[in-house]
Write an enzyme that holds these catalytic residues in place. Structure first.
Site, mmCIF file in Angstrom:
data_model
loop_
_atom_site.group_PDB
_atom_site.id
_atom_site.type_symbol
_atom_site.label_atom_id
_atom_site.label_comp_id
_atom_site.label_asym_id
_atom_site.label_seq_id
_atom_site.Cartn_x
_atom_site.Cartn_y
_atom_site.Cartn_z
ATOM 1 N N GLY A 32 0.843 -1.194 0.000
ATOM 2 C CA GLY A 32 0.000 0.000 0.000
ATOM 3 C C GLY A 32 0.873 1.237 0.000
ATOM 4 O O GLY A 32 2.100 1.150 0.115
ATOM 5 N N LEU A 33 0.248 2.377 -0.112
ATOM 6 C CA LEU A 33 0.979 3.640 -0.153
ATOM 7 C C LEU A 33 1.689 3.926 1.163
ATOM 8 O O LEU A 33 1.342 3.367 2.207
ATOM 9 C CB LEU A 33 0.012 4.791 -0.457
ATOM 10 C CG LEU A 33 -0.659 4.791 -1.833
ATOM 11 C CD1 LEU A 33 -1.747 5.864 -1.879
ATOM 12 C CD2 LEU A 33 0.367 5.023 -2.935
ATOM 13 N N SER A 34 2.671 4.813 1.103
ATOM 14 C CA SER A 34 3.294 5.299 2.327
ATOM 15 C C SER A 34 2.221 5.973 3.184
ATOM 16 O O SER A 34 1.414 6.760 2.677
ATOM 17 C CB SER A 34 4.386 6.322 1.970
ATOM 18 O OG SER A 34 4.965 6.870 3.138
ATOM 19 N N GLY A 35 2.180 5.637 4.458
ATOM 20 C CA GLY A 35 1.169 6.210 5.342
ATOM 21 C C GLY A 35 -0.143 5.463 5.349
ATOM 22 O O GLY A 35 -1.086 5.854 6.036
ATOM 23 N N GLY A 37 -0.648 2.566 6.588
ATOM 24 C CA GLY A 37 -0.792 1.842 7.845
ATOM 25 C C GLY A 37 -0.207 0.443 7.818
ATOM 26 O O GLY A 37 -0.429 -0.343 8.739
ATOM 27 N N LYS A 38 0.555 0.129 6.782
ATOM 28 C CA LYS A 38 1.116 -1.221 6.633
ATOM 29 C C LYS A 38 1.944 -1.650 7.838
ATOM 30 O O LYS A 38 1.748 -2.743 8.376
ATOM 31 C CB LYS A 38 2.019 -1.288 5.389
ATOM 32 C CG LYS A 38 1.345 -0.976 4.085
ATOM 33 C CD LYS A 38 2.316 -1.047 2.924
ATOM 34 C CE LYS A 38 3.490 -0.098 3.045
ATOM 35 N NZ LYS A 38 3.105 1.333 3.108
ATOM 36 N N SER A 39 2.882 -0.823 8.238
ATOM 37 C CA SER A 39 3.787 -1.192 9.345
ATOM 38 C C SER A 39 3.022 -1.353 10.652
ATOM 39 O O SER A 39 3.258 -2.296 11.411
ATOM 40 C CB SER A 39 4.890 -0.139 9.509
ATOM 41 O OG SER A 39 5.734 -0.124 8.382
ATOM 42 N N SER A 106 6.092 -1.647 -2.083
ATOM 43 C CA SER A 106 6.167 -2.586 -3.224
ATOM 44 C C SER A 106 5.208 -2.160 -4.327
ATOM 45 O O SER A 106 4.220 -2.846 -4.591
ATOM 46 C CB SER A 106 5.906 -4.026 -2.774
ATOM 47 O OG SER A 106 4.763 -4.151 -1.966
#
Length: 198
Positions: A32-35, A37-39, A106
């Site tokens: 997903g995009l930066s920000g 919430g992936k991490s 990615s």
């Protein structure tokens, strides 16, 4: 690759390691995009799996950039190499019997497809953390969107570099204004319903 490099066959294989750990090894790949919430979600999901006695390891984009991929930049070629290296590492974790979680933008479909190709059917679970660009930009936890808009960061995904949306992810997870703990619980239940985790 040198013709003098020969694959060494181990006595203990993946099936035996998985049996010893009592779980189905896999890659849970959050994209997903930066920000988006992936991490945060990957961290909460790993905590949940750990509490359920699963053996896991979390690979995070920023953390990997400090070591394994510390020599890479952020242009498209470097991004492809970044994901190639991560994919190979994730494959090794699966071979060890672990559930490996990844949190990487990615952005390119071919790179995610490459990682999928390294493991067996059902061992790569693509999770699309679907958060609109406007929401990611509003969150901007690291101030990166602001820098990208000012021209201080080049090749920033969503601004001047493309993000190729997954066409058929195993899990499509919309994440906008829900509490992260609730979203992570929802993700766990979706994975459980589909038989990827217990």
């Amino acid at each position: 690759m040198s013709e003098n490099v020969v694959w060494h066959q181990h006595t203990i294989d993946k099936a035996e390691r998985a049996k010893a750990l009592g779980q189905k090894p896999s890659i849970i790949w959050l994209t997903g995009l930066s920000g988006s919430g992936k991490s945060t979600l990957a961290n909460l999901l790993e905590k949940k799996l750990f509490e359920k006695q699963h053996h896991t390891y979390l690979l995070d984009g920023d953390n990997v950039r400090h070591g394994l991929c510390g020599d890479l930049g952020f242009d498209d070629k470097a991004r492809v190499e970044n994901i190639r290296r991560i994919s190979e590492v994730a494959k090794l974790f699966v071979d060890s019997g672990l559930i490996v979680l990844t949190a990487f933008i990615s952005p390119f479909k071919d790179d995610r497809r490459f990682c999928r190709s390294l493991v067996q059917e059902g061992e790569f679970i693509e999770v699309f953390v679907d958060t609109p660009l406007a929401v990611c930009e509003q969150r901007d936890p690291k101030g990166l969107y602001k820098k990208a808009r000012q021209g201080d960061i080049k090749h920033f995904t969503g601004i001047d570099s493309a993000y190729e949306v997954p066409e058929s992810p195993e899990v499509h997870l919309e994440y906008v204004d829900e509490a992260p703990e609730k979203t992570a619980e929802r993700l766990y239940e979706l994975l459980k319903q589909q038989g990827y985790v217990s």
